[in-house]
Design a protein around this motif. Structure first.
Motif, PDB file in Angstrom:
ATOM      1  N   UNK A  59      -1.855   3.869  -3.521  1.00  0.00           N
ATOM      2  CA  UNK A  59      -2.635   2.609  -4.667  1.00  0.00           C
ATOM      3  C   UNK A  59      -3.156   1.258  -4.850  1.00  0.00           C
ATOM      4  N   UNK A  60      -2.365   0.789  -3.920  1.00  0.00           N
ATOM      5  CA  UNK A  60      -3.135  -0.624  -3.091  1.00  0.00           C
ATOM      6  C   UNK A  60      -4.078  -1.093  -2.798  1.00  0.00           C
ATOM      7  N   UNK A  61      -3.987  -0.204  -1.787  1.00  0.00           N
ATOM      8  CA  UNK A  61      -4.821  -0.386  -1.054  1.00  0.00           C
ATOM      9  C   UNK A  61      -6.275   0.483  -1.359  1.00  0.00           C
ATOM     10  N   UNK A  62      -6.050   1.571  -2.690  1.00  0.00           N
ATOM     11  CA  UNK A  62      -7.696   1.490  -3.194  1.00  0.00           C
ATOM     12  C   UNK A  62      -8.024   0.228  -4.228  1.00  0.00           C
ATOM     13  N   UNK A  63      -7.189  -0.731  -4.150  1.00  0.00           N
ATOM     14  CA  UNK A  63      -7.581  -1.474  -5.166  1.00  0.00           C
ATOM     15  C   UNK A  63      -9.122  -2.534  -4.143  1.00  0.00           C
ATOM     16  N   UNK A  64      -9.882  -3.458  -5.286  1.00  0.00           N
ATOM     17  CA  UNK A  64     -10.638  -4.252  -5.082  1.00  0.00           C
ATOM     18  C   UNK A  64     -10.142  -5.095  -3.954  1.00  0.00           C
ATOM     19  N   UNK A  65      -8.766  -6.046  -3.900  1.00  0.00           N
ATOM     20  CA  UNK A  65      -8.470  -7.005  -3.087  1.00  0.00           C
ATOM     21  C   UNK A  65      -7.252  -6.737  -2.153  1.00  0.00           C
ATOM     22  N   UNK A  66      -6.906  -6.993  -0.960  1.00  0.00           N
ATOM     23  CA  UNK A  66      -6.824  -6.534  -1.039  1.00  0.00           C
ATOM     24  C   UNK A  66      -5.143  -7.743  -0.136  1.00  0.00           C
ATOM     25  N   UNK A  67      -4.204  -7.249  -0.587  1.00  0.00           N
ATOM     26  CA  UNK A  67      -3.030  -8.303  -0.561  1.00  0.00           C
ATOM     27  C   UNK A  67      -2.370  -9.273   0.426  1.00  0.00           C
ATOM     28  N   UNK A  68      -1.847  -9.910   0.011  1.00  0.00           N
ATOM     29  CA  UNK A  68      -1.318 -10.868   1.072  1.00  0.00           C
ATOM     30  C   UNK A  68      -0.625 -10.507   2.266  1.00  0.00           C
ATOM     31  N   UNK A  69       0.426  -9.507   1.285  1.00  0.00           N
ATOM     32  CA  UNK A  69       1.551  -8.756   1.529  1.00  0.00           C
ATOM     33  C   UNK A  69       2.236  -7.829   0.624  1.00  0.00           C
ATOM     34  N   UNK A  70       2.451  -6.959   0.928  1.00  0.00           N
ATOM     35  CA  UNK A  70       2.831  -5.785  -0.319  1.00  0.00           C
ATOM     36  C   UNK A  70       4.296  -5.568  -0.107  1.00  0.00           C
ATOM     37  N   UNK A  71       5.255  -5.630  -0.956  1.00  0.00           N
ATOM     38  CA  UNK A  71       6.475  -4.879  -1.299  1.00  0.00           C
ATOM     39  C   UNK A  71       7.031  -3.609  -1.926  1.00  0.00           C
ATOM     40  N   UNK A  72       7.606  -3.346  -1.443  1.00  0.00           N
ATOM     41  CA  UNK A  72       8.445  -1.782  -2.781  1.00  0.00           C
ATOM     42  C   UNK A  72       9.329  -1.668  -2.878  1.00  0.00           C
ATOM     43  N   UNK A  73      10.321  -1.243  -3.563  1.00  0.00           N
ATOM     44  CA  UNK A  73      11.475  -1.326  -4.456  1.00  0.00           C
ATOM     45  C   UNK A  73      11.586  -0.378  -4.858  1.00  0.00           C
ATOM     46  N   UNK A  74      12.286   1.220  -3.673  1.00  0.00           N
ATOM     47  CA  UNK A  74      12.154   2.417  -4.089  1.00  0.00           C
ATOM     48  C   UNK A  74      13.232   2.747  -4.862  1.00  0.00           C
ATOM     49  N   UNK A  75      13.173   3.621  -6.002  1.00  0.00           N
ATOM     50  CA  UNK A  75      14.450   3.317  -6.627  1.00  0.00           C
ATOM     51  C   UNK A  75      15.279   5.137  -6.917  1.00  0.00           C
ATOM     52  N   UNK A  76      15.740   5.257  -6.224  1.00  0.00           N
ATOM     53  CA  UNK A  76      16.367   6.495  -6.064  1.00  0.00           C
ATOM     54  C   UNK A  76      16.088   7.609  -5.005  1.00  0.00           C
TER      55      UNK A  76
END
Length: 194
Positions: A59-76
């Motif tokens: 979902x983030x990579x389909x956006x217009x701007x590539x983020x400087x960094x990406x972190x995910x906190x997955x719960x469950x």
């Protein structure tokens, strides 16, 4: 229609009220707009109860701007993914969905030392399956303050059709702005109007 970040100028914590099905069937554009709110690529932090880490990355990579960094906190219960798209992504897990203390600590550690952070919290509706409203309210009160202190822009998802009016009103009171999405239209209320 003007850009959502422009309409929310000055709001640091936003609640997006949209039916869950609309978010996954194109309604996620509001989320993508807010993840791209800054002028420069931001560090994106995605807290998810409802998606796998690789789905967040996609979902983030389909956006217009590539983020400087990406972190995910997955719960469950998050299956361990062997996905190449996760190689440059920081993934933390909180195995117990009701462990808001553990989530708060993980969130604090992930935010530490970062600048220009944009946060997506998906979703408060899912959290309410595991904890009482009062517990979530207290947790969010602390988190919203923590995000404000970190100069982070954050948005939180809530399906208003899954909760009674009292629950929605209680959670709404915590945010600078609320975006109500109905049938493709959106209504924005800022704290001054709440």
């Amino acid at each position: 229609m003007s850009e959502l970040p422009e309409e929310l100028a000055g709001a640091t914590n936003t609640l997006i009220c949209a039916p869950s099905m609309s978010r996954h069937a194109g309604g996620g554009t509001h989320c993508t707009e807010l993840l791209n709110a800054g002028e420069t690529p931001a560090s994106v932090l995605w807290v998810t109860y409802t998606r796998s880490p690789s789905a967040c990355v996609e979902a983030v990579h389909t956006s217009a701007v590539e983020p400087a960094s990406l972190s995910v906190i997955a719960v469950g219960e998050t299956p361990m993914e062997d996905d190449e798209s996760l190689s440059s992504v920081s993934v933390d897990t909180v195995s117990t969905p009701s462990d808001l203390t553990g989530l708060g600590i993980t969130l604090s550690q992930t935010l530490s030392g970062r600048e220009d952070v944009v946060v997506c919290f998906d979703s408060l509706t899912a959290v309410l399956q595991y904890v009482e409203l009062e517990t979530l309210y207290e947790f969010l009160h602390a988190v919203v303050g923590q995000l404000h202190a970190a100069d982070a822009l954050a948005h939180f998802h809530l399906d208003p059709t899954a909760h009674d009016r009292q629950t929605v009103d209680a959670l709404t009171s915590l945010f600078d702005a609320v975006v109500h999405v109905r049938d493709g239209d959106r209504e924005i209320r800022t704290r001054q109007l709440l």
